[in-house]
Design a protein around this motif. Sequence first.
Motif, PDB file in Angstrom:
ATOM      1  N   LYS A 250     -28.013  34.553  27.072  1.00  0.00           N
ATOM      2  CA  LYS A 250     -27.467  35.051  25.832  1.00  0.00           C
ATOM      3  C   LYS A 250     -26.302  35.034  25.431  1.00  0.00           C
ATOM      4  O   LYS A 250     -25.732  35.125  25.920  1.00  0.00           O
ATOM      5  CB  LYS A 250     -28.814  36.090  25.100  1.00  0.00           C
ATOM      6  CG  LYS A 250     -30.458  35.837  24.555  1.00  0.00           C
ATOM      7  CD  LYS A 250     -30.919  37.309  23.846  1.00  0.00           C
ATOM      8  CE  LYS A 250     -32.472  37.375  24.385  1.00  0.00           C
ATOM      9  NZ  LYS A 250     -33.466  38.250  24.105  1.00  0.00           N
ATOM     10  N   VAL A 251     -26.157  35.164  24.034  1.00  0.00           N
ATOM     11  CA  VAL A 251     -24.211  35.161  23.943  1.00  0.00           C
ATOM     12  C   VAL A 251     -23.772  36.290  24.780  1.00  0.00           C
ATOM     13  O   VAL A 251     -22.423  36.145  24.776  1.00  0.00           O
ATOM     14  CB  VAL A 251     -24.696  34.979  21.737  1.00  0.00           C
ATOM     15  CG1 VAL A 251     -22.971  35.567  21.687  1.00  0.00           C
ATOM     16  CG2 VAL A 251     -24.884  33.786  21.549  1.00  0.00           C
ATOM     17  N   PRO A 252     -24.452  37.712  24.444  1.00  0.00           N
ATOM     18  CA  PRO A 252     -24.227  38.655  24.661  1.00  0.00           C
ATOM     19  C   PRO A 252     -23.489  39.112  26.553  1.00  0.00           C
ATOM     20  O   PRO A 252     -22.670  39.049  26.877  1.00  0.00           O
ATOM     21  CB  PRO A 252     -24.630  39.963  24.371  1.00  0.00           C
ATOM     22  CG  PRO A 252     -25.785  39.471  23.145  1.00  0.00           C
ATOM     23  CD  PRO A 252     -25.650  37.923  23.277  1.00  0.00           C
ATOM     24  N   ALA A 253     -24.477  37.948  27.214  1.00  0.00           N
ATOM     25  CA  ALA A 253     -24.496  37.966  28.607  1.00  0.00           C
ATOM     26  C   ALA A 253     -23.224  36.885  28.945  1.00  0.00           C
ATOM     27  O   ALA A 253     -22.424  37.059  28.912  1.00  0.00           O
ATOM     28  CB  ALA A 253     -25.950  37.591  29.068  1.00  0.00           C
ATOM     29  N   GLN A 254     -23.057  36.072  27.631  1.00  0.00           N
ATOM     30  CA  GLN A 254     -21.811  34.604  28.108  1.00  0.00           C
ATOM     31  C   GLN A 254     -20.957  35.318  27.701  1.00  0.00           C
ATOM     32  O   GLN A 254     -19.486  35.277  28.971  1.00  0.00           O
ATOM     33  CB  GLN A 254     -22.302  33.458  27.139  1.00  0.00           C
ATOM     34  CG  GLN A 254     -23.847  32.577  27.542  1.00  0.00           C
ATOM     35  CD  GLN A 254     -23.783  31.535  25.757  1.00  0.00           C
ATOM     36  OE1 GLN A 254     -23.245  31.378  25.582  1.00  0.00           O
ATOM     37  NE2 GLN A 254     -25.089  31.722  25.672  1.00  0.00           N
ATOM     38  N   GLU A 255     -20.688  36.269  26.468  1.00  0.00           N
ATOM     39  CA  GLU A 255     -19.495  36.639  26.505  1.00  0.00           C
ATOM     40  C   GLU A 255     -19.173  38.061  27.830  1.00  0.00           C
ATOM     41  O   GLU A 255     -17.640  37.809  28.009  1.00  0.00           O
ATOM     42  CB  GLU A 255     -19.206  37.720  25.483  1.00  0.00           C
ATOM     43  CG  GLU A 255     -19.258  37.401  24.359  1.00  0.00           C
ATOM     44  CD  GLU A 255     -19.831  37.874  22.826  1.00  0.00           C
ATOM     45  OE1 GLU A 255     -20.521  39.777  22.780  1.00  0.00           O
ATOM     46  OE2 GLU A 255     -19.317  37.257  21.482  1.00  0.00           O
ATOM     47  N   LEU A 256     -20.350  38.606  28.369  1.00  0.00           N
ATOM     48  CA  LEU A 256     -19.756  39.106  29.474  1.00  0.00           C
ATOM     49  C   LEU A 256     -19.428  38.737  30.805  1.00  0.00           C
ATOM     50  O   LEU A 256     -18.444  39.518  31.976  1.00  0.00           O
ATOM     51  CB  LEU A 256     -21.353  40.428  29.656  1.00  0.00           C
ATOM     52  CG  LEU A 256     -21.098  41.451  30.250  1.00  0.00           C
ATOM     53  CD1 LEU A 256     -19.666  42.423  30.247  1.00  0.00           C
ATOM     54  CD2 LEU A 256     -22.535  42.078  31.205  1.00  0.00           C
TER      55      LEU A 256
END
Length: 301
Positions: A250-256
């Motif tokens: 998901k997007v939060p994982a991609q950012e991390l």
Amino acid sequence: METFVLTDGTQLAIREYDGTRVVTFDVVDKLHQKAEGTSRRNFARNQRYFIKNIDYFHFVGQKGKEELQNSNYRILSELEINPDNKHFSYYLLTESGYCLLCKSFKDSLSWDVQRQLLNGYFYAKSNINSIYDALRICINRLEEQDNKMKLISTEQEKQKAHSIYLNDSISDLRKRMETPIADGALTPAQLAAKMGLYSLRKLPHAHIIEDICHVCNINANSRIIRPDTEYVQYRVETKANVQVIQTYLKVPAQELITKWWEENKDKVKTVEYYQKNSGYHLKGEPKTPYYKIYKLKRYIA
């Protein structure tokens, strides 16, 4: 007989030995449209670079033929081509052996065929079949247990409650096979392509993304269905006619992951240098750098 179909419609009978997908020299010649015997000749010329039982299997004589016949090798009919057991010699190439052999092929067709086999034929076996089989076995066992519970007349109430639980579990497994993808979610390979991380084979380097997920405590390589989290979604999909568990970040994982890479890529990068002159390199020239994020060295094109 189970087959793998290439994009041009060519059907390849799936060959397996000891749980590993393999190919023969004749198959390689046919798929790459090479003259008969080309693959065997190239292999013999470079055999010193191949490791037995890792890159290839070799069966010799009566003992070798019996070993192959007693295994779970699917194409036993091929063994009758050479009825002389005394001079029987049979080679099977693994995924790594096939990749090494393809180094001798430079035409555009070979690049395309190799990509299809690596992404579909070999990948499907090593990462996919066991997952769907596990789901199917789980469902079958739950249904079997549910049927047995119905035969226990002295525990009717317990049977009823347990049956409801089992049916709900089966229903939940089936629903997960059709779960929609979260907005903006990407697979590890898609995220690698977005970040410009490609392997030396010019494929999106999903392994680097999975290594970063490991150090960030994100489970991106699950072989079983798990509940969705803030970072990850698991979805059952069909690839090469086989059902697999696909991980979506998901997007939060991609950012991390992106933030970790930008902050740490130089720290995990290693450059080694040639220690002596050779016909290809000079002493002191840098080798291809690699990144060691978790356990293995990862090379980036």
